[in-house]
Design an enzyme around this catalytic site. Structure first.
Site, short mmCIF file in Angstrom:
data_model
loop_
_atom_site.label_atom_id
_atom_site.label_comp_id
_atom_site.label_asym_id
_atom_site.label_seq_id
_atom_site.Cartn_x
_atom_site.Cartn_y
_atom_site.Cartn_z
N LYS A 116 0.81 -1.22 0.00
CA LYS A 116 0.00 0.00 0.00
C LYS A 116 0.85 1.27 0.00
O LYS A 116 0.43 2.28 -0.57
CB LYS A 116 -0.96 0.00 1.18
CG LYS A 116 -2.03 -1.07 1.04
CD LYS A 116 -3.27 -0.75 1.83
CE LYS A 116 -4.36 -1.75 1.48
NZ LYS A 116 -5.53 -1.62 2.32
N LYS A 197 -11.68 -12.02 -8.55
CA LYS A 197 -12.65 -12.13 -7.48
C LYS A 197 -13.67 -10.98 -7.53
O LYS A 197 -13.31 -9.86 -7.88
CB LYS A 197 -11.87 -12.09 -6.16
CG LYS A 197 -12.64 -12.55 -4.97
CD LYS A 197 -11.71 -12.60 -3.75
CE LYS A 197 -12.49 -12.15 -2.53
NZ LYS A 197 -11.67 -12.06 -1.34
N LYS A 200 -15.57 -5.77 -3.38
CA LYS A 200 -16.43 -4.70 -2.89
C LYS A 200 -15.90 -3.32 -3.24
O LYS A 200 -16.58 -2.33 -3.06
CB LYS A 200 -16.73 -4.85 -1.40
CG LYS A 200 -15.67 -4.49 -0.39
CD LYS A 200 -16.09 -5.12 0.94
CE LYS A 200 -15.60 -4.54 2.24
NZ LYS A 200 -14.29 -3.99 2.41
#
Ligand code: LTN
Length: 331
Positions: A116, A197, A200
């Site tokens: 990140k 996948k 969200k």
């Protein structure tokens, strides 16, 4: 079995993006199954959501939305202590004490931090100390097990190291938790690109069924899901990822086996097959959304979060006071 005998599990939900059918099938439905066996703590990790740039309105909206959806999906408030991380003021207080007992080197070696921090040169210090806050969540309630995906396993291992080190230095303070890399439910893939996948936080909404999607929109997404040029409903994730994903969705929501589903649709074309899936998915969404709408703005939810926070605040306060004493922070 009385609560005393039960082992404790703790699950944290980061309120980013919007919950999907993939989250339900892969994770929430598993949690619903586990809630009888364990004493469960379930909380919204809202303070973890601010380690990266975030949108105030979305964050606020997601906090209640996530809890209400978990409840609508079958999480039982009498079997779970449900709370909001930022409601428990002792959490950041404990986290500081733990930070001072954690090495910079340990944190800078975390895989998630490395990935990140590469994305944005101006990352916050919070991104680095994220795992210590997570350790606090776990250690404050003496969790025995922490069900996590593989990406979070390293953070639970660090939690163990931090707890063991603190216990050795200051005396028995924390229970040593274990990661529970659960028998994950079926992994649901993106409807447009079934090689990845269903996420969200996906940008393209066409591949993702949101639990709060309009029913008609969800139906359209299923009907236009990527398939293949054959014309047979057969489970073969390698060569027929789209169709196999749809079979998984159908099987998971109906409780039928893959073989049952293949058998049922062996004479159907893809259009007919998709219509049946759309019916099952839309029925499911309707049921969830009805319950969601009843609870999301209810007094009941308010009460639940208030009670959950007071229960965890008591536990965290005891830990905090104990830690301060051991460290020498007292008059
Ligand atoms: N890091 C987790 C969320 C999380 C968590 C926790 C999970 C925060 N604190 C404690 C388990 C235990 C995530 O990104 N899903």
């Amino acid at each position: 079995m009385g609560d005393i005998m039960k082992k404790t599990i703790l699950t944290g939900l980061k309120p980013t993006g919007s919950l999907t059918l993939g989250n339900y099938i892969g994770s929430i439905s598993q949690m619903v199954k586990m809630q009888d066996e364990y004493k469960s703590y379930l909380f919204v990790a809202d303070m973890h959501a601010i380690t990266v740039p975030n949108d105030r309105e979305e964050l606020h909206k997601n906090i209640k939305e996530f809890i209400a959806l978990y409840l609508a999906c079958g999480i039982d408030p009498t079997k779970n202590v449900i709370y909001l991380q930022s409601d428990v003021e002792y959490i950041p207080a404990i986290s500081w004490l733990l930070e001072c007992n954690t090495y910079y080197g340990e944190l800078s070696r975390m895989i998630q931090f490395k990935e990140k921090s590469k994305k944005n040169a101006n990352f916050s210090v919070g991104l680095l100390t994220y795992p210590v806050l997570m350790a606090t969540d776990i250690l404050a309630v003496d969790a025995d097990y922490v069900p996590v995906g593989i990406d979070q396993k390293q953070h639970v291992e660090l939690t163990r190291d931090i707890a063991i080190r603190f216990n050795n230095k200051y005396g028995d303070t924390f229970k040593i938790p274990e990661p529970l890399v659960t028998e994950v439910g079926t992994k649901i893939m993106d409807l447009v690109d079934p090689s990845k996948k269903m996420s969200k936080t996906e940008e393209n909404p066409k591949g993702v069924i949101g639990l709060l999607d309009d029913i008609s929109v969800a139906r359209k997404k299923i009907m236009s899901a990527t398939t293949d040029s054959e014309m047979c409903v057969k489970y073969d994730p390698e060569n027929k990822p789209g169709i196999s994903n749809l079979i998984n969705i159908y099987a998971s929501l109906t409780g039928e086996t893959i073989i049952d589903v293949e058998e049922k649709f062996k004479n159907s074309n893809y259009g007919e097959f998709k219509r049946s899936i759309a019916d099952v998915v839309c029925n499911f969404l309707e049921k969830i959304q009805e319950r969601y709408n009843e609870i999301v703005d209810s007094e009941e939810l308010e009460e639940l979060l208030k009670n959950g926070a007071s229960e965890v605040r008591e536990l965290a306060k005891v830990k905090f006071e104990m830690m301060k004493k051991s460290i020498g922070l007292y008059r």
